[in-house]
Design an enzyme around this catalytic site. Structure first.
Site: not given
Ligand code: PLP
Length: 380
Positions: A178, A199, A236, A327
């Protein structure tokens, strides 16, 4: 016109990134592993992208490995650190992304891994004293903590965690998904073993990311196959994705301070407007700029009938945001992050997340819609 306030989920691709990618898609179709001219020209594009990323992060190109995104990069850091370093304890937190938490749960089941989750306070700050206590009694440990929480935006003091990890000789994986492209990460100065990137969180394409692995760390690959990524990730390469990632990161670094200020102003403005127009709201997580990711604002709205309908009503009104609530006892649906910080389970929470493409006018529209929903609710 729809309003997109869900930039922590994913961002719109920057037109300059799109342009760069389509050129590659159209003109450079060789397989980068081929030794002929078509292949070599594509290999050059990948290595140029790697150099760009490495330069921006102040590391060596040999420390950057392209992946399919944040989830794969997080899995690679955790799984391969455990396997390559005979780690027998992981320290993490209950508010990590599922890419980390579900990996730890799976490793506990399949490999008997022991992991500890640090306490968090009501704003999502991690208890670093507890981290230090645990590390004193725990050799061969991997610490996995995210830089900014994707739901509530609370930032980790990454320098402090890094110093603690070094003091106790623990490996440090920081999920920077993030914050990559949102803050300047000078990894030449910050001792960390793994950081990860996707990305699509910074106006780049989906399905591509990278892991930075400090040159002192020697881990085994997660995926076996060809010799791509210097034998660290068979398959690839996603060439246009990689080129798009590098372009997106380059643009993010070029425009960083302007965007930080612009987006932080939008967030501050939204906080003011919500406080003024929608009574009884609070905010989940830190909101002071030094402790909070400027792209994320998590609002805890007053209790209402059919709280589940709030996001749906916003969607009908043309506003895309996401959210959930803590929750309530006896159920396990809802946000694990809001539950961990003890947020109200009976009140709906919505995460609004911003980008350079959002405007104050959009904030006004969203706040007036929310105000209308709650006025309507009060009259029921
Ligand atoms: C803090 C964090 N880590 C990991 C991810 C996983 O990324 P991706 O969905 O591109 O695999 C996210 C995606 O929301 C994320 O916000």
């Amino acid at each position: 016109m729809r309003i997109y306030f869900d930039n922590a989920a994913t961002t719109a691709i920057d037109p300059l990134v799109f342009e760069e990618m389509t050129k590659v898609m159209r003109d450079h179709y060789g397989n980068p592993s081929s030794i002929h001219a078509h292949g070599r020209e594509v290999r050059t594009l990948i290595e140029k992208a790697r150099k760009t990323v490495a330069h921006l992060l102040n590391v060596s190109p040999s420390e950057i490995f392209f992946t399919s995104g944040g989830t794969e990069a997080d899995n690679m850091a955790i799984r391969m650190a455990l396997e390559s370093y005979s780690i027998n304890h992981v320290i993490s937190s209950p508010i990590e992304h599922h890419a980390v938490l579900h990996t730890l749960e799976e490793l506990e089941k399949s490999k008997g891994l022991k992991y500890s989750l640090l306490q968090v306070d009501s704003k999502g700050n991690i208890n670093l004293e507890q981290l230090e206590e645990l590390l004193q009694n725990s050799p061969k440990t991997l610490v996995s903590l995210m830089h900014a929480n994707n739901e509530i935006g609370t930032l980790l003091d990454i320098e402090q965690v890094s110093a603690i990890c070094r003091k106790y000789d623990a490996l440090f994986h920081c999920d920077t998904v993030q914050t990559m492209g949102h803050y300047r990460h000078d990894l030449g100065k910050l001792p960390v073993d793994f950081v990860t990137c996707a990305a699509h969180k910074l106006h780049g394409p989906k399905g591509v990311g990278f892991i930075y692995i400090n040159h002192n760390i020697k881990i085994k690959p997660l995926l076996f196959g060809g010799a791509q990524e210097r034998n660290m990730r068979g398959g690839t390469e996603n060439v246009y994705g990689i080129v798009g990632l590098a372009k997106a990161l380059e643009l993010a670094y070029d425009e960083m301070e302007d965007h930080q200020n612009y987006i932080q102003n939008l967030k501050t403005y939204m906080i003011q407007q919500i406080n003024e127009h929608v009574p009884d709201c609070t905010f989940n997580g830190e909101i002071v700029p030094e402790k909070s990711l400027y792209t994320v604002l998590n609002v805890c709205f007053p209790e209402m009938d059919m709280a589940d309908m709030l996001l749906f009503n916003l969607d009908i009104a043309g506003i895309s945001a996401s959210g959930g609530s803590a929750c309530s006892s006896g159920t396990n649906i809802g946000s694990h992050v809001l539950t961990a910080i003890g947020a109200h389970s009976e009140r709906p929470s919505v995460r609004f997340s911003f980008s350079k493409y959002n405007t104050k006018e959009e904030v006004d529209i969203v706040v007036s819609k929310v105000k209308e929903i709650f006025l309507h609710e009060a009259l029921r």
